[in-house]
Design a protein around this motif. Sequence first.
Motif, PDB file in Angstrom:
ATOM      1  N   LYS A 137       1.042  -0.678  -0.169  1.00 44.89           N
ATOM      2  CA  LYS A 137      -0.072   0.195  -0.134  1.00 44.89           C
ATOM      3  C   LYS A 137       0.458   1.021  -0.312  1.00 44.89           C
ATOM      4  O   LYS A 137       0.407   2.017  -0.614  1.00 44.89           O
ATOM      5  N   TYR A 138       2.125   1.392   0.882  1.00 46.23           N
ATOM      6  CA  TYR A 138       2.640   2.579   0.446  1.00 46.23           C
ATOM      7  C   TYR A 138       3.473   2.898  -0.765  1.00 46.23           C
ATOM      8  O   TYR A 138       3.578   3.666  -1.460  1.00 46.23           O
ATOM      9  N   ALA A 139       3.752   1.813  -1.283  1.00 45.59           N
ATOM     10  CA  ALA A 139       4.499   1.498  -3.633  1.00 45.59           C
ATOM     11  C   ALA A 139       3.395   1.863  -3.518  1.00 45.59           C
ATOM     12  O   ALA A 139       3.504   3.455  -4.164  1.00 45.59           O
ATOM     13  N   ALA A 140       2.523   1.191  -3.911  1.00 45.72           N
ATOM     14  CA  ALA A 140       0.573   2.429  -4.637  1.00 45.72           C
ATOM     15  C   ALA A 140       0.967   3.628  -4.531  1.00 45.72           C
ATOM     16  O   ALA A 140       1.000   4.520  -5.314  1.00 45.72           O
ATOM     17  N   ALA A 141       1.593   4.484  -3.037  1.00 39.13           N
ATOM     18  CA  ALA A 141       0.635   5.856  -2.456  1.00 39.13           C
ATOM     19  C   ALA A 141       1.926   6.709  -2.942  1.00 39.13           C
ATOM     20  O   ALA A 141       1.743   7.483  -3.114  1.00 39.13           O
ATOM     21  N   TRP A 142       3.257   5.404  -2.794  1.00 41.09           N
ATOM     22  CA  TRP A 142       4.214   6.557  -3.054  1.00 41.09           C
ATOM     23  C   TRP A 142       4.605   6.693  -5.235  1.00 41.09           C
ATOM     24  O   TRP A 142       4.777   8.304  -5.493  1.00 41.09           O
ATOM     25  N   LEU A 143       4.194   5.619  -5.626  1.00 34.90           N
ATOM     26  CA  LEU A 143       4.135   5.808  -7.405  1.00 34.90           C
ATOM     27  C   LEU A 143       2.713   7.190  -7.318  1.00 34.90           C
ATOM     28  O   LEU A 143       3.101   7.422  -8.755  1.00 34.90           O
ATOM     29  N   THR A 144       1.770   7.425  -6.604  1.00 31.30           N
ATOM     30  CA  THR A 144       0.590   7.418  -7.207  1.00 31.30           C
ATOM     31  C   THR A 144       1.528   8.972  -6.949  1.00 31.30           C
ATOM     32  O   THR A 144       0.608  10.357  -7.905  1.00 31.30           O
ATOM     33  N   GLN A 145       1.497   9.421  -6.078  1.00 32.17           N
ATOM     34  CA  GLN A 145       2.314  10.756  -5.283  1.00 32.17           C
ATOM     35  C   GLN A 145       3.174  11.338  -6.538  1.00 32.17           C
ATOM     36  O   GLN A 145       3.543  12.599  -7.005  1.00 32.17           O
ATOM     37  N   LYS A 146       4.266  10.469  -7.292  1.00 34.83           N
ATOM     38  CA  LYS A 146       5.136  10.367  -8.000  1.00 34.83           C
ATOM     39  C   LYS A 146       4.363  10.821  -9.591  1.00 34.83           C
ATOM     40  O   LYS A 146       4.763  11.730 -10.585  1.00 34.83           O
ATOM     41  N   THR A 147       3.524  10.287  -9.646  1.00 31.82           N
ATOM     42  CA  THR A 147       2.870   9.798 -11.353  1.00 31.82           C
ATOM     43  C   THR A 147       2.634  11.225 -11.331  1.00 31.82           C
ATOM     44  O   THR A 147       2.424  11.873 -12.871  1.00 31.82           O
ATOM     45  N   PHE A 148       1.461  12.043 -10.468  1.00 29.78           N
ATOM     46  CA  PHE A 148       0.488  12.973 -10.369  1.00 29.78           C
ATOM     47  C   PHE A 148       1.114  14.101  -9.832  1.00 29.78           C
ATOM     48  O   PHE A 148       0.650  15.158  -9.481  1.00 29.78           O
ATOM     49  N   ARG A 149       2.818  13.992  -9.800  1.00 34.04           N
ATOM     50  CA  ARG A 149       2.899  15.118  -8.079  1.00 34.04           C
ATOM     51  C   ARG A 149       2.484  15.605  -7.694  1.00 34.04           C
ATOM     52  O   ARG A 149       1.805  17.109  -7.180  1.00 34.04           O
ATOM     53  N   LEU A 150       1.797  14.636  -6.794  1.00 33.99           N
ATOM     54  CA  LEU A 150       1.656  15.318  -5.263  1.00 33.99           C
ATOM     55  C   LEU A 150       2.102  15.927  -4.434  1.00 33.99           C
ATOM     56  O   LEU A 150       3.337  15.079  -4.246  1.00 33.99           O
ATOM     57  N   SER A 151       1.843  16.132  -3.127  1.00 31.46           N
ATOM     58  CA  SER A 151       2.509  16.471  -1.960  1.00 31.46           C
ATOM     59  C   SER A 151       2.958  15.447  -1.056  1.00 31.46           C
ATOM     60  O   SER A 151       2.310  13.832  -1.045  1.00 31.46           O
ATOM     61  N   VAL A 152       3.334  15.678  -0.316  1.00 33.41           N
ATOM     62  CA  VAL A 152       4.490  14.673   0.989  1.00 33.41           C
ATOM     63  C   VAL A 152       2.793  13.885   1.837  1.00 33.41           C
ATOM     64  O   VAL A 152       2.691  13.103   2.087  1.00 33.41           O
ATOM     65  N   ASP A 153       2.133  15.382   2.024  1.00 34.17           N
ATOM     66  CA  ASP A 153       1.039  14.911   2.709  1.00 34.17           C
ATOM     67  C   ASP A 153      -0.001  14.535   2.477  1.00 34.17           C
ATOM     68  O   ASP A 153      -0.732  13.718   2.720  1.00 34.17           O
ATOM     69  N   GLN A 154       0.064  14.931   1.077  1.00 36.37           N
ATOM     70  CA  GLN A 154      -0.794  13.964   0.111  1.00 36.37           C
ATOM     71  C   GLN A 154      -0.822  12.599   0.363  1.00 36.37           C
ATOM     72  O   GLN A 154      -1.930  12.058   0.520  1.00 36.37           O
ATOM     73  N   ARG A 155       0.511  12.123   0.212  1.00 36.75           N
ATOM     74  CA  ARG A 155       0.914  10.907   0.499  1.00 36.75           C
ATOM     75  C   ARG A 155       0.364   9.735   1.249  1.00 36.75           C
ATOM     76  O   ARG A 155      -0.030   9.126   1.013  1.00 36.75           O
ATOM     77  N   SER A 156       0.753  10.682   2.150  1.00 35.33           N
ATOM     78  CA  SER A 156       0.131  10.304   3.507  1.00 35.33           C
ATOM     79  C   SER A 156      -1.520  10.312   3.570  1.00 35.33           C
ATOM     80  O   SER A 156      -1.433   8.996   4.408  1.00 35.33           O
ATOM     81  N   VAL A 157      -2.204  11.598   3.305  1.00 35.23           N
ATOM     82  CA  VAL A 157      -3.537  10.978   3.464  1.00 35.23           C
ATOM     83  C   VAL A 157      -3.327   9.474   2.571  1.00 35.23           C
ATOM     84  O   VAL A 157      -4.911   8.992   3.314  1.00 35.23           O
ATOM     85  N   ILE A 158      -3.128   9.595   1.245  1.00 36.02           N
ATOM     86  CA  ILE A 158      -3.406   7.902   0.166  1.00 36.02           C
ATOM     87  C   ILE A 158      -3.296   7.557   1.302  1.00 36.02           C
ATOM     88  O   ILE A 158      -4.161   6.092   0.741  1.00 36.02           O
ATOM     89  N   PHE A 159      -2.117   6.763   1.907  1.00 36.42           N
ATOM     90  CA  PHE A 159      -1.274   5.651   2.746  1.00 36.42           C
ATOM     91  C   PHE A 159      -2.677   5.260   3.441  1.00 36.42           C
ATOM     92  O   PHE A 159      -2.578   4.437   4.045  1.00 36.42           O
ATOM     93  N   GLY A 160      -2.996   6.479   4.616  1.00 38.26           N
ATOM     94  CA  GLY A 160      -3.406   6.171   5.270  1.00 38.26           C
ATOM     95  C   GLY A 160      -4.789   5.776   5.279  1.00 38.26           C
ATOM     96  O   GLY A 160      -5.547   4.881   5.922  1.00 38.26           O
ATOM     97  N   LEU A 161      -5.274   6.124   4.199  1.00 37.45           N
ATOM     98  CA  LEU A 161      -6.919   5.832   3.894  1.00 37.45           C
ATOM     99  C   LEU A 161      -6.929   3.901   3.072  1.00 37.45           C
ATOM    100  O   LEU A 161      -7.592   3.893   3.869  1.00 37.45           O
ATOM    101  N   SER A 162      -5.721   4.260   2.622  1.00 35.59           N
ATOM    102  CA  SER A 162      -5.849   2.839   1.666  1.00 35.59           C
ATOM    103  C   SER A 162      -5.087   1.628   2.587  1.00 35.59           C
ATOM    104  O   SER A 162      -5.481   0.790   1.914  1.00 35.59           O
ATOM    105  N   ASN A 163      -4.315   1.978   3.333  1.00 40.18           N
ATOM    106  CA  ASN A 163      -3.712   1.331   4.247  1.00 40.18           C
ATOM    107  C   ASN A 163      -4.502  -0.216   5.504  1.00 40.18           C
ATOM    108  O   ASN A 163      -4.189  -1.178   5.870  1.00 40.18           O
TER     109      ASN A 163
END
Length: 689
Positions: A318-344
């Motif tokens: 789930k962290y790998a998916a959140a990290w790839l999503t952040q890099k793919t769409f140029r999101l912030s670190v906080d947005q990555r934390s939200v994505i990982f938190g919601l999906s983990n």
Amino acid sequence: MILLSMIDFSLPLTDPVLKFLLILLIILAAPLLLNKLKVPHLLGLIIAGAIIGPNGFNLVLRDSSIILSGTAGLLYIMFLAGLEIDMSDFKKNSGRSLVFGLYTFIIPMILGTVVSIWILNFSTLTSILLASMFASHTLIAYPIISKLGISKNNAVSITVGGTMITDTLALLVLTIIVGIATGNADQTFWIRLSISVIIFALFVLLVFPFIGRFFFKRVHDNISQYIFVLSMVFFGAFLAQLAGMEAIIGSFLAGLALNRLIPQTSPLMNRIEFVGNAIFIPFFLLGVGMLIDYRAFFTSFETIKVGVIMIIVATAAKYAAAWLTQKTFRLSVDQRSVIFGLSNAQAAATLAAVMIGYNVILGTDPDGAPIRLLNESVLNGTILMILVTCTIASFSAQKGAHNLAIKETTDGDKKKENQNEHILIPVSNEETVEELVNLSLAIKSKNNTNGLYALKVIDNNNTDDNTVKISQQILQKAVSTAAATDTFIKSLLRYDLSIANAITSVIKEREITDMVMGLHKEKDIPAAFLGHIVEGVLHKSSVNIFIYKPAQPLSTVKRHIVLIPESAEKEVGFISTINRVSNIIQNTGAKIVFYGSEGSLAVVKKLLKKTPGETSYITFNEWDDFLIVFRDIKTDDNLWIILSRKEGISYTPAMSRIPGYLNKYFQSNSFVLCYPIQAAINEGTRYFT
């Protein structure tokens, strides 16, 4: 009289009063105690469930009442996720949601299958089923996101959309694996599954909005509306089960279907969130905690081994998916934390999969013991994984959401605008008070919670007790309607020989910037269609004025049609008026279509460039042939007409014919007449921007 000796205090508690009291005390105490430790209260409720449950101190059994309330809470979480999502932003981010959904499905499936086969030595079917459990997730941290007010952030929209995709795929894998394991995966199985899923999705997304709009137009009782919404949640969940899917998919789609019928600022939305967060969702979290059996972790090394591996694989994937999503769409670190938190967090779909897999018996071993698709080690390891992933998810989501909320609320310009915004609602007819308040709530800025005023003016010549009592009742209804959305309205009762003078006096005293008024009650609109009171206020005041004639509840409107006269963009109050209209997009989710000249539309496009919402623009210059617009008006449309006082820059003689058009062609539709602030005509007149 009930004697103390007649009450059963034995454990586990069986007395319904004691059981419910204990659970309520836990729900009350968990946030108060854990907030001091900076521990998310969601995690506290799970731990509390483990402590009081059958595997803890055995205070309460996980009986049918807990399961029923917990099921409602689980469906509520998914329903709220679909209900609170910004539909226009959801459509805009549908491609991103698809990418994230595939990331968070494929990565756990590949990693989970490989680890299960090569490290845990499971069979291929068991490994694929276990991997599908890693791929699914539950939005257990969504209440944190909702409470902090960032549910419309892009990261949240992407994750919620991706959740629907990955959970659907994971549950389809579950259905297919069970079908193969039991020998039922023949050609009929595949045809039946495909057809039922398609019919189910189309029915919920197309028929539910029609049923909802029909109901809300005709039933205005608050309790009936809430019960209707709750019924639709469970109906959608039941239809999902009929289609061979898990109920959570149905409740999520029900939320999407009813999304635009329940505005974010409406009293109904406030009631839905309140009941869910106060009762149903805490019961679900307590029920999850009751499944945790600590003894299994001390009696079986295999359980600990399987559980640790499951936690590592699920979290890493789930962290790998959140990290790839952040890099793919140029999101912030906080947005990555939200994505990982919601999906983990693993809970709902994971529990469904492990229980179904555990109950599938493939045969028996030489000793006669059943060989299960998922063994007891996986079952107990799943409970450990749920506890750990929910803990990680809660902390990650809270940290990221908190930082995003701070960034959004430190927008200096927006904060200043909210502080300067004061909306006045003159009320006179009890039948229209609720809709006037609802429109005011829809056009106000997000953080304006104290800048609303309800005014009732009593003629000095008619001050008998009955008149005063009725006036106070009307004001109380306005206050109650706003209070249902956690918004405060200051009620004002004035005595004056002239209602127009009383209104203009309040405008000056309270520094009013906007006013929402109701049109008089006559069936037909006369030539002087605004009436003497409104005409007087228009002549003397210097605020944005919105004159509203509701024909249906604001929540049931599909489109808002906004007509802009030529040169309106040159008026002093044009920008603030468009900003109020743009709030409609964000607060109701309805579509907005702007008609106007190329110059006016260019200004509107620039103003709404960063505003999420579904908008379209049509060039229109023929105010002398005003009926052209009415060809595009549909049953559930609301018409906004931006007008001008006679001395204004954008005034045109064609505006005088609008009353006749409205009488003849627009009786069955709602409309709002907008008079933006205009340049001062009389010296000494103050105008607000």
